[in-house]
Design a protein around this motif. Structure first.
Motif, mmCIF file in Angstrom:
data_model
loop_
_atom_site.group_PDB
_atom_site.id
_atom_site.type_symbol
_atom_site.label_atom_id
_atom_site.label_comp_id
_atom_site.label_asym_id
_atom_site.label_seq_id
_atom_site.Cartn_x
_atom_site.Cartn_y
_atom_site.Cartn_z
ATOM 1 N N GLU A 1 0.817 -1.217 0.000
ATOM 2 C CA GLU A 1 0.000 0.000 0.000
ATOM 3 C C GLU A 1 0.848 1.263 0.000
ATOM 4 O OE1 GLU A 1 -3.084 -0.094 -0.499
ATOM 5 O OE2 GLU A 1 -3.508 -2.212 -0.134
ATOM 6 N N GLY A 2 2.118 1.091 0.328
ATOM 7 C CA GLY A 2 3.018 2.240 0.363
ATOM 8 C C GLY A 2 4.391 1.815 -0.112
ATOM 9 N N THR A 3 5.299 1.605 0.833
ATOM 10 C CA THR A 3 6.651 1.166 0.497
ATOM 11 C C THR A 3 6.641 -0.277 0.011
ATOM 12 O OG1 THR A 3 7.526 2.600 2.238
ATOM 13 C CG2 THR A 3 8.999 0.889 1.386
ATOM 14 N N PRO A 4 7.299 -0.568 -1.110
ATOM 15 C CA PRO A 4 7.365 -1.953 -1.591
ATOM 16 C C PRO A 4 7.998 -2.874 -0.548
ATOM 17 C CG PRO A 4 8.111 -0.430 -3.282
ATOM 18 C CD PRO A 4 7.969 0.375 -2.028
ATOM 19 N N PHE A 5 7.545 -4.134 -0.536
ATOM 20 C CA PHE A 5 8.078 -5.058 0.463
ATOM 21 C C PHE A 5 9.244 -5.861 -0.104
ATOM 22 C CE2 PHE A 5 4.260 -6.835 -1.498
ATOM 23 C CZ PHE A 5 4.627 -8.115 -1.887
ATOM 24 N N THR A 6 10.082 -6.346 0.798
ATOM 25 C CA THR A 6 11.303 -7.064 0.426
ATOM 26 C C THR A 6 11.046 -8.565 0.327
ATOM 27 O OG1 THR A 6 11.994 -7.435 2.710
ATOM 28 C CG2 THR A 6 12.647 -5.335 1.691
ATOM 29 N N VAL A 7 12.013 -9.279 -0.209
ATOM 30 C CA VAL A 7 11.932 -10.738 -0.266
ATOM 31 C C VAL A 7 11.857 -11.314 1.141
ATOM 32 C CG1 VAL A 7 13.183 -12.837 -0.901
ATOM 33 C CG2 VAL A 7 13.084 -10.910 -2.496
ATOM 34 N N ALA A 8 12.638 -10.741 2.063
ATOM 35 C CA ALA A 8 12.622 -11.227 3.448
ATOM 36 C C ALA A 8 11.241 -11.036 4.075
ATOM 37 C CB ALA A 8 13.681 -10.497 4.270
ATOM 38 N N GLU A 9 10.601 -9.894 3.799
ATOM 39 C CA GLU A 9 9.262 -9.661 4.340
ATOM 40 C C GLU A 9 8.244 -10.601 3.697
ATOM 41 O OE1 GLU A 9 9.376 -4.933 5.532
ATOM 42 O OE2 GLU A 9 9.202 -5.496 3.409
ATOM 43 N N MET A 10 8.407 -10.841 2.395
ATOM 44 C CA MET A 10 7.507 -11.764 1.716
ATOM 45 C C MET A 10 7.654 -13.176 2.290
ATOM 46 S SD MET A 10 6.957 -12.400 -2.370
ATOM 47 C CE MET A 10 8.659 -12.895 -2.672
ATOM 48 N N ASP A 11 8.898 -13.592 2.546
ATOM 49 C CA ASP A 11 9.124 -14.914 3.129
ATOM 50 C C ASP A 11 8.529 -15.006 4.530
ATOM 51 O OD1 ASP A 11 10.381 -15.878 0.891
ATOM 52 O OD2 ASP A 11 12.409 -15.542 1.634
ATOM 53 N N ALA A 12 8.642 -13.935 5.303
ATOM 54 C CA ALA A 12 8.086 -13.937 6.661
ATOM 55 C C ALA A 12 6.571 -14.085 6.606
ATOM 56 C CB ALA A 12 8.472 -12.655 7.385
ATOM 57 N N MET A 13 5.924 -13.408 5.663
ATOM 58 C CA MET A 13 4.470 -13.529 5.518
ATOM 59 C C MET A 13 4.079 -14.918 5.022
ATOM 60 S SD MET A 13 3.224 -9.778 4.114
ATOM 61 C CE MET A 13 4.484 -9.616 2.843
ATOM 62 N N ARG A 14 4.867 -15.460 4.103
ATOM 63 C CA ARG A 14 4.574 -16.812 3.602
ATOM 64 C C ARG A 14 4.653 -17.836 4.739
ATOM 65 N NH1 ARG A 14 7.908 -20.687 2.809
ATOM 66 N NH2 ARG A 14 9.735 -19.322 2.788
ATOM 67 N N ILE A 15 5.670 -17.733 5.565
ATOM 68 C CA ILE A 15 5.827 -18.675 6.679
ATOM 69 C C ILE A 15 4.655 -18.555 7.652
ATOM 70 C CG2 ILE A 15 7.241 -19.187 8.710
ATOM 71 C CD1 ILE A 15 9.687 -18.403 6.933
ATOM 72 N N LEU A 16 4.242 -17.320 7.936
ATOM 73 C CA LEU A 16 3.076 -17.106 8.805
ATOM 74 C C LEU A 16 1.825 -17.730 8.190
ATOM 75 C CD1 LEU A 16 3.119 -13.440 10.189
ATOM 76 C CD2 LEU A 16 3.339 -15.570 11.483
ATOM 77 N N ALA A 17 1.634 -17.520 6.889
ATOM 78 C CA ALA A 17 0.450 -18.043 6.217
ATOM 79 C C ALA A 17 0.439 -19.564 6.245
ATOM 80 C CB ALA A 17 0.395 -17.539 4.783
ATOM 81 N N GLN A 18 1.577 -20.193 5.969
ATOM 82 C CA GLN A 18 1.643 -21.653 5.989
ATOM 83 C C GLN A 18 1.294 -22.191 7.374
ATOM 84 O OE1 GLN A 18 5.666 -21.827 3.978
ATOM 85 N NE2 GLN A 18 4.712 -23.598 3.021
ATOM 86 N N LYS A 19 1.800 -21.546 8.399
ATOM 87 C CA LYS A 19 1.493 -21.965 9.765
ATOM 88 C C LYS A 19 -0.006 -21.840 10.034
ATOM 89 C CE LYS A 19 2.189 -20.657 14.605
ATOM 90 N NZ LYS A 19 2.836 -19.719 15.548
ATOM 91 N N GLY A 20 -0.590 -20.712 9.657
ATOM 92 C CA GLY A 20 -2.012 -20.494 9.891
ATOM 93 C C GLY A 20 -2.878 -21.452 9.100
ATOM 94 N N ILE A 21 -2.525 -21.708 7.837
ATOM 95 C CA ILE A 21 -3.341 -22.580 6.996
ATOM 96 C C ILE A 21 -3.280 -24.016 7.500
ATOM 97 C CG2 ILE A 21 -3.478 -23.588 4.679
ATOM 98 C CD1 ILE A 21 -2.893 -20.802 3.566
ATOM 99 N N ARG A 22 -2.137 -24.447 8.014
ATOM 100 C CA ARG A 22 -2.079 -25.790 8.605
ATOM 101 C C ARG A 22 -3.035 -25.903 9.790
ATOM 102 N NH1 ARG A 22 4.363 -25.557 8.061
ATOM 103 N NH2 ARG A 22 4.545 -26.343 5.910
ATOM 104 N N GLN A 23 -3.172 -24.841 10.555
ATOM 105 C CA GLN A 23 -4.148 -24.848 11.645
ATOM 106 C C GLN A 23 -5.577 -24.919 11.099
ATOM 107 O OE1 GLN A 23 -3.392 -21.860 14.821
ATOM 108 N NE2 GLN A 23 -1.422 -21.553 13.816
ATOM 109 N N LEU A 24 -5.821 -24.224 9.984
ATOM 110 C CA LEU A 24 -7.154 -24.284 9.371
ATOM 111 C C LEU A 24 -7.472 -25.684 8.861
ATOM 112 C CD1 LEU A 24 -7.173 -20.898 7.415
ATOM 113 C CD2 LEU A 24 -8.339 -21.421 9.566
#
Length: 238
Positions: free
Chosen positions: A205-228
């Protein structure tokens, strides 16, 4: 600590209630915190014209929000005479997600239509819809198998979805409306139970995100989806 007391890596309280409506072949109420969606699955003994005579089936979805699902009333799209771009995008996403885990050749020449109706919105309506729609689809398939209309279970694996984002510089899981509206990055991730991706939608929405930030979000999503997936399995008695 987030506004509702959750940690950055925590889902909201998730609930899936099966057989929520009387008449549909599959019907669930899915709740992601204060977001609530009714997902119904209806079986029709026909397929779209482009599939007729080919022996395969079809799974598709429609999505809508009730006028007072949000803080202010929104007009029904039927009253406007056309479906909005956001609605069209979301219902296509739901359909793609369900077809990604369905062997359509095993359905025969019939369709399963999923209706996702948001009765209360507090962020994550598309991810809640996908997660609940899968359970409704399972129930519709079991209904078909109980009638002897389908001999083999056509769903190869489960599918679920969750939102992630960066809020105040911190990667967080399962954003509510207030977080989503102020997020620097908003991402929706759809995955199958074999840890494969169906879709990744991410926007800065503002500053572009980095690969490290994208990886951090992906890891969070994988953890959450496994719970789902665990919640889906528990609800389905697996």
């Amino acid at each position: 600590m987030r506004r509702d007391g959750r940690g950055a890596e925590s889902l909201r309280e998730i609930s899936i209630t099966r057989q929520f409506l009387k008449h549909a072949e599959g019907a669930v109420l899915v709740e992601f915190g204060d977001t609530r969606v009714i997902c119904t699955a209806s079986v029709e003994e026909s397929v779209p014209s482009f599939l007729r005579g080919k022996g395969g089936g079809w799974v598709t979805a429609e999505y809508a929000m009730l006028p007072r699902a949000t803080h202010t009333r929104s007009s029904r799209e039927a009253a406007k005479g056309k479906i909005g771009g956001r609605t069209h995008e979301i219902q296509r996403l739901i359909g793609r997600s369900l077809r990604a885990v369905t062997d359509l050749t095993l359905l025969g020449e019939r369709s399963i239509l999923i209706d996702c109706d948001v009765i209360q919105a507090d962020g994550g309506t598309r991810t809640a819809s996908i997660t609940g729609a899968y359970v409704a689809l399972v129930d519709a398939v079991h209904w078909l198998m109980g009638k002897g209309a389908v001999s083999q279970f056509p769903l190869r694996e489960a599918v679920a979805a969750v939102s992630v984002g960066i809020v105040a510089g911190i990667p967080v899981l399962d954003l509510d409306y207030m977080e989503d509206s102020s997020a620097e990055v908003d991402m929706n991730i759809v995955m199958t139970s074999s840890d494969r991706f169906v879709e990744v939608q991410g926007t800065a929405e503002g500053t572009p995100f980095t690969v490290a930030e994208m990886d951090a979000m992906r890891i969070l999503a994988q953890k959450g989806i496994r719970q789902l997936f665990a919640i889906q399995n528990e609800v389905l008695g697996r």
